[in-house]
Enzyme design. Structure first.
Site, PDB file in Angstrom:
ATOM      1  N   SER A   1      50.202 -12.736  -2.378  1.00  0.00           N
ATOM      2  CA  SER A   1      51.311 -12.057  -1.413  1.00  0.00           C
ATOM      3  C   SER A   1      52.739 -12.066  -2.136  1.00  0.00           C
ATOM      4  O   SER A   1      53.508 -12.518  -1.614  1.00  0.00           O
ATOM      5  CB  SER A   1      51.111 -12.633  -0.117  1.00  0.00           C
ATOM      6  OG  SER A   1      50.000 -12.529   0.410  1.00  0.00           O
TER       7      SER A   1
ATOM      8  N   ARG B   1      58.710 -10.360  -9.276  1.00  0.00           N
ATOM      9  CA  ARG B   1      59.485 -11.430  -9.080  1.00  0.00           C
ATOM     10  C   ARG B   1      58.724 -12.346  -7.904  1.00  0.00           C
ATOM     11  O   ARG B   1      58.220 -11.764  -6.980  1.00  0.00           O
ATOM     12  CB  ARG B   1      60.778 -10.926  -8.443  1.00  0.00           C
ATOM     13  CG  ARG B   1      61.008 -10.281  -7.173  1.00  0.00           C
ATOM     14  CD  ARG B   1      62.146  -9.625  -7.199  1.00  0.00           C
ATOM     15  NE  ARG B   1      62.190  -8.392  -7.721  1.00  0.00           N
ATOM     16  CZ  ARG B   1      61.596  -7.396  -7.396  1.00  0.00           C
ATOM     17  NH1 ARG B   1      61.228  -7.408  -6.120  1.00  0.00           N
ATOM     18  NH2 ARG B   1      61.687  -6.288  -7.969  1.00  0.00           N
TER      19      ARG B   1
ATOM     20  N   ASP C   1      48.854  -9.292   1.236  1.00  0.00           N
ATOM     21  CA  ASP C   1      48.282  -9.782   2.539  1.00  0.00           C
ATOM     22  C   ASP C   1      48.541  -8.398   3.662  1.00  0.00           C
ATOM     23  O   ASP C   1      47.866  -8.366   4.527  1.00  0.00           O
ATOM     24  CB  ASP C   1      49.184 -10.983   2.882  1.00  0.00           C
ATOM     25  CG  ASP C   1      50.714 -10.903   2.920  1.00  0.00           C
ATOM     26  OD1 ASP C   1      51.011  -9.979   2.443  1.00  0.00           O
ATOM     27  OD2 ASP C   1      51.257 -11.923   3.216  1.00  0.00           O
TER      28      ASP C   1
HETATM   29  C1  GLC Z   1      56.801 -11.450   0.786  1.00  0.00           C
HETATM   30  C2  GLC Z   1      56.120 -11.081  -0.561  1.00  0.00           C
HETATM   31  C3  GLC Z   1      55.110  -9.755  -0.077  1.00  0.00           C
HETATM   32  C4  GLC Z   1      54.180 -10.332   1.178  1.00  0.00           C
HETATM   33  C5  GLC Z   1      55.234 -10.711   2.266  1.00  0.00           C
HETATM   34  C6  GLC Z   1      54.462 -11.229   3.452  1.00  0.00           C
HETATM   35  O1  GLC Z   1      57.713 -10.389   1.079  1.00  0.00           O
HETATM   36  O2  GLC Z   1      56.859 -10.602  -1.289  1.00  0.00           O
HETATM   37  O3  GLC Z   1      54.214  -9.712  -1.104  1.00  0.00           O
HETATM   38  O4  GLC Z   1      53.591  -9.209   1.539  1.00  0.00           O
HETATM   39  O5  GLC Z   1      56.161 -11.889   1.773  1.00  0.00           O
HETATM   40  O6  GLC Z   1      53.773 -12.633   3.045  1.00  0.00           O
END
Ligand code: GLC
Length: 495
Positions: free
Chosen positions: A153, A168, A206
């Site tokens: 995620s 990143r 996610d």
């Molecule tokens: C951050 C991550 C993203 C993820 C979110 C919730 O924003 O960059 O990929 O979906 O957290 O977990």
């Protein structure tokens, strides 16, 4: 604006200097309906810019998840969830009965040191957890290639569904040597070193997992959101509306899930009402200048914002809260997580006795009644702002797509545990979208944000299943190695 004023009724006991501070905090944190609309309109433009050839600040990552489930997917899959707080391994069997599944799962703590350790340590640890899971649940079995949906995620550029170059780190992760590289080869190498019978079928965000898992049981779901440690959303776009993929000549009517990575919204500070506290959170983070929106709304930061305001008020000569108290615990960055303001909002007692005990236990501070009232109002302000700002993102996706009604599957600690988050978000949607007076209560609204099915488990398994189905049907968009993928269908279990 009656809906967003204080629930305490009156601040009769609060001395004037604290009242002035509460007024100032309200000015800083209250987001008016006009501002919500302005933010939403800017958000729509930014979603579009992210899909354009030139690209924008919001990554709008194509995920190569190219179908919604119909409820009839079947098979057994592993799912690995590396979200930010825990690591979870699941084995999911999508059963013959529509929309149903069996699941076994184990949770592993993600040690804090790992988040700023080395890439080798990270992948080694992740593979160790998978190994433990397999050894425990499949002792002495000779398994052949269980397909895995890996919920990673973080923002990743995906040329294929089993590929992902980390753009990143977000959510406080700071591991050297991973950004700018495909995370799959080192992950697979760690699996190989341990001889694990696992084949990565899909790398999943996610939010996409949440959308797909929710759509498995509710066909009206069009968006998946996470309001947790981080904050983000995914939705189903059609390939024809993604100019940055025009060179691939995909059928314009094909659906493709876009992981927005909307945490990066307004990194250029054009529209969000940032406070001096938001600026400190950003400056002190491992990645200043990034995830501006996320830093105002996500669980990782709500407790820290709360702490920074209290510390500022303690140091402010005009009001000096907690005078004469030992504030060493309050001085420690990230000593309060979002459960702290959440618990304060939950205090059912008029005299805020639970808040008093909480502040005493957690911070070693004996707060006065006016100070407790200030903290209660501050918790409301921070929680309400988060709910209202995130509603702008949901409204923006719906406006962009012209969706007047839909369900949004949502998950994450803030959504599930922060008091009033859902109804505050619904109220904000009503203000943004000019719904009639009887709407915006969080039930039977035109656009309704509902608790999701397990996106990082069931969602990841479903995406693996949908991908394999697509390969079997000869649809290879976003598939790197169709033959290897075909070998996975159906999962083979030797005696
Ligand atoms: C951050 C991550 C993203 C993820 C979110 C919730 O924003 O960059 O990929 O979906 O957290 O977990």
């Amino acid at each position: 604006m009656s809906e967003i004023t204080c629930t305490l009724g009156s601040f009769a006991d609060v001395p004037k200097d604290l009242l002035t501070q509460i007024d100032r905090l309200e000015e800083l944190f209250v987001v008016t309906p006009e501002k919500l609309k302005e933010i939403t309109d800017h958000f729509v433009k930014e979603l579009e810019r992210g899909l354009s050839k030139e690209g924008g600040t919001i990554p709008m990552n194509p995920t190569w998840c190219m179908a919604l489930p119909d409820g009839h997917e079947t098979g057994t899959f592993l799912a690995l969830d590396m979200g930010g707080t825990n690591l979870r391994v699941c084995e999911i069997t999508l059963t013959e009965a529509a929309g149903e599944f069996d699941i076994i799962q184990s949770k592993y703590r993600l040690p804090e040191e790992l988040k700023s350790g080395t890439a080798d340590e990270l992948w080694g640890y992740v593979a160790d957890c998978l190994q433990q899971f397999i050894e425990y649940h499949h002792e002495n079995e000779d398994l052949d290639h269980l397909p895995l949906g890996f919920t990673f995620s973080y923002p990743a550029t995906q040329d294929y569904i089993d590929h992902g170059v980390l753009q990143r780190w977000t959510k406080g992760f700071d591991i050297d040597g991973v950004e700018g590289k495909d995370v799959v080869p080192p992950f697979e190498a760690a699996l190989r070193e341990r001889n694990l019978p696992i084949k990565l079928a899909a790398l999943v965000n996610d939010t996409t997992g949440t959308m797909i898992a929710s759509a498995y049981t509710d066909p009206t779901v069009k968006i998946g959101c996470i309001f947790g440690t981080g904050c983000n959303a995914a939705y189903m776009e059609d390939c024809g509306s993604i100019p940055k993929l025009a060179h691939m000549n995909l059928d314009p009517s094909l659906p493709l899930a876009i992981n927005c990575e909307w945490g990066a919204f307004d990194n250029e500070h054009q529209v969000l009402p940032r406070t001096p506290y938001d600026i400190i959170v950003d400056k002190e983070s491992p990645r200043p200048g990034q995830q501006s929106f996320e830093k105002m709304v996500a669980g990782l930061y709500l407790g820290e914002l709360f702490r920074l305001v209290l510390l500022d008020l303690h140091q402010n000569p005009d009001c000096q809260i907690f005078e004469g108290q030992n504030i060493s615990k309050l001085q420690k960055p990230y000593s309060l997580d979002s459960s702290f303001p959440a618990a304060i909002e939950e205090d059912p007692f008029e005299n805020l006795s639970e808040t008093h005990d909480l502040v005493q236990n957690k911070l070693g501070i004996a707060a006065t009644k006016p100070e407790l009232e200030l903290m209660r109002r501050l918790a409301e302000l921070i929680g309400t702002r988060a709910a209202r700002l995130t509603a702008c993102g949901v409204a923006a996706i719906c406006k962009k797509k012209g969706w007047e009604t839909c369900h949004v599957g949502a998950d994450g600690s803030v959504f599930n545990k922060y008091p009033h988050f859902k109804v505050r978000g619904a109220q904000a949607l009503k203000e943004i979208l000019d719904w009639p007076a009887d709407k915006g209560k969080g039930k039977n609204d035109p656009i309704e944000i509902l608790p999701a099915e397990d996106g990082s488990g069931v969602g990841a398994a479903l995406i693996a299943a949908l991908t394999m189905k697509r390969v079997q049907q000869g649809q290879y968009a976003g598939i790197r190695d169709p033959e290897a993928m075909l070998k996975l269908c159906p999962p083979v279990k030797k005696a």
